[in-house]
Design a protein around this motif. Structure first.
Motif, short mmCIF file in Angstrom:
data_model
loop_
_atom_site.label_atom_id
_atom_site.label_comp_id
_atom_site.label_asym_id
_atom_site.label_seq_id
_atom_site.Cartn_x
_atom_site.Cartn_y
_atom_site.Cartn_z
N THR A 58 0.85 -1.20 0.00
CA THR A 58 0.00 0.00 0.00
C THR A 58 0.88 1.24 0.00
OG1 THR A 58 -1.69 -1.17 1.28
CG2 THR A 58 -1.83 1.24 1.23
N LEU A 60 1.47 4.71 0.97
CA LEU A 60 0.92 5.54 2.05
C LEU A 60 0.68 6.99 1.63
CD1 LEU A 60 2.92 4.11 5.09
CD2 LEU A 60 0.59 3.56 4.35
N ASN A 62 -0.86 7.81 -1.35
CA ASN A 62 -2.11 7.93 -2.10
C ASN A 62 -3.11 6.81 -1.83
OD1 ASN A 62 -1.18 5.72 -3.56
ND2 ASN A 62 -0.56 6.94 -5.33
N GLY A 63 -2.74 5.81 -1.03
CA GLY A 63 -3.66 4.73 -0.69
C GLY A 63 -3.79 3.62 -1.72
N LYS A 65 -3.02 0.30 -3.93
CA LYS A 65 -2.50 -1.00 -3.52
C LYS A 65 -2.19 -1.88 -4.72
CE LYS A 65 -5.33 -0.71 0.57
NZ LYS A 65 -6.44 -1.19 1.33
#
Length: 109
Positions: A58, A60, A62-63, A65
């Motif tokens: 993930t 961190l 921009n979120g 995955k």
């Protein structure tokens, strides 16, 4: 101990650190697992996880995955916990940054 077939007995483990991605010059070279490295596959290097482990990475910032398979060893730079193929790096939006903060999650066997 799990009694229901649909529940997983494995516990999830996570690590947080920095991720980088492979330079194009590694494309076509043999990895530590014996596989040939391909930038267009969703693979990664980790210092110690067993080859074949599936890992969710993930970004961190921009979120975003991506799921990858571990098939190599590395990275060998302090603070970096995973090296991604270019396809994986593109999927989580890190190509412009080069090195980003990530969390990796996987099932401990």
């Amino acid at each position: 101990m799990c009694f229901l077939a649909f529940l997983s007995c494995s516990r999830k483990v996570s690590e947080t650190g920095s991720a980088s991605y492979y330079a194009d010059s590694f494309n076509g070279r043999q990895t530590a697992s014996g596989a040939i490295f391909r930038q267009h596959k969703k693979t990664a290097a980790h210092p110690s996880l067993p080859f074949g482990t599936k890992v969710r990475v993930t970004n961190l910032k921009n979120g975003r995955k991506v799921k990858v398979h571990i098939n190599d060893r590395g990275p060998f730079v302090q603070g970096r916990i995973i090296d991604l193929s270019k396809k994986s790096a593109k999927k989580i939006g890190m190509l412009k940054d080069g090195v980003i903060p990530v969390t990796i999650t996987y099932k401990k066997k």
